[in-house]
Design an enzyme around this catalytic site. Structure first.
Site, PDB file in Angstrom:
ATOM      1  N   HIS A 144       0.709  -1.293   0.343  1.00 20.71           N
ATOM      2  CA  HIS A 144      -0.075   0.050   0.047  1.00 20.71           C
ATOM      3  C   HIS A 144       0.942   1.492  -0.095  1.00 20.71           C
ATOM      4  CE1 HIS A 144      -3.211   3.043   0.668  1.00 20.71           C
ATOM      5  NE2 HIS A 144      -2.568   3.539   1.984  1.00 20.71           N
ATOM      6  N   SER A 145       0.577   1.982  -1.102  1.00 20.73           N
ATOM      7  CA  SER A 145       1.162   3.892  -1.074  1.00 20.73           C
ATOM      8  C   SER A 145       2.979   3.229  -1.408  1.00 20.73           C
ATOM      9  CB  SER A 145       0.975   4.249   0.497  1.00 20.73           C
ATOM     10  OG  SER A 145       1.376   5.342   0.474  1.00 20.73           O
ATOM     11  N   MET A 146       3.473   3.511  -0.230  1.00 24.09           N
ATOM     12  CA  MET A 146       5.328   3.663  -0.652  1.00 24.09           C
ATOM     13  C   MET A 146       5.210   1.902  -0.757  1.00 24.09           C
ATOM     14  SD  MET A 146       8.714   4.842   1.708  1.00 24.09           S
ATOM     15  CE  MET A 146       8.150   2.541   2.773  1.00 24.09           C
TER      16      MET A 146
END
Length: 266
Positions: free
Chosen positions: A87-89
């Site tokens: 998720h995300s980074m």
């Protein structure tokens, strides 16, 4: 293990699912996924500088960190199908880990990239990395909605977490996805409909980084949509591991929006 923690031991589960948290995140972000996914043994990644690794220096090179994680994932004598969720980074880290695993001859059965711009949109920006001071980090955390505003007014909390959150943001700003060889594994990209940092078009661009099957799903919520509604059903359906909801291979997203300026986000 150094890099991963088993959320709930399940050696006879059919899948091994490795989960990568966002910038500033820890393995605790996935603490409920073990019980919710009985078909998988969930492994959560712990980046240095937080949780059980609080005393270690934070990572500064995302690609180098991903290669170290890949070495650890190659070590176990575990022939169960392997899927990665970031998720995300964490999506960017999971992508780089997948690249390293495939280069070493390990098959990754599926990569899930959640709440993140595709890696080819990342251009190393040392000037942007330098702007991640306390004020900028705090504003971004409020915008993304991943941290309670009351906590950000607690000085002790801020002094505890901002060093590793800032390190993650600077590491991501310094990352460049480049024009790497496309992955072989299937890839599913997910994004919250109200994500302030990642557009539908940027999510769709993940399809350019794989030769395998690609699908994308837009889900209700913002950047941290998965806090209120983890995409467990999507994972189970895509992997053929749970009750079908008819999502496999189908684009559930609205038409793509025009992407805005590229900025680093967690």
């Amino acid at each position: 293990m150094l890099w991963t923690q088993i959320v709930e031991p399940r050696p006879f589960a059919g899948w091994r699912l490795v989960c990568f948290p966002h910038a500033g995140g820890s393995p605790y972000f996935f603490r409920d996924w073990g019980g919710a996914l009985p078909w998988a043994e969930v492994h959560a990644v712990c980046y240095p500088g937080r949780a059980e690794r609080f005393g270690e220096p934070c990572a500064t090179d995302l690609t180098a960190m991903a290669r170290e994680i890949a070495v650890e994932l190659l070590a176990p004598d575990d022939d169960r199908p392997l899927a990665l969720f970031g998720h995300s980074m964490g999506a960017t880290v999971a992508y780089e880990v997948t690249r390293a695993l495939e280069a070493a001859g390990r098959t990754v059965r599926h990569l899930f990239a959640s709440g993140a711009r595709a890696p080819q949109s990342h251009v190393p920006d040392s000037a942007a990395a330098a702007t991640w001071d306390e004020a900028a980090i705090t504003r971004t955390l409020v915008e993304l909605g991943g941290t309670e505003p009351e906590l950000l007014r607690n000085r002790a909390f801020v002094e505890l977490v901002l060093p590793y959150i800032g390190a993650d943001f600077r590491m991501l700003a310094a990352y460049g996805g480049g024009s790497a060889r496309p992955l072989a594994c299937p890839l599913t990209a997910l994004v919250g409909a109200d994500d302030p940092r990642v557009t539908a078009a940027q999510t769709a661009a993940w399809g350019e980084v794989t030769r395998g099957a690609f699908a994308r799903h837009t889900l209700p919520g913002g950047h941290f949509y998965l806090e209120q509604a983890p995409p467990h059903e999507v994972l189970a359906t895509v992997l053929g591991a749970g009750a079908s909801s008819g999502l496999t291979g189908r684009d559930t997203s609205p038409p793509a929006r025009t992407p805005g300026p590229a900025t680093a986000c967690g």
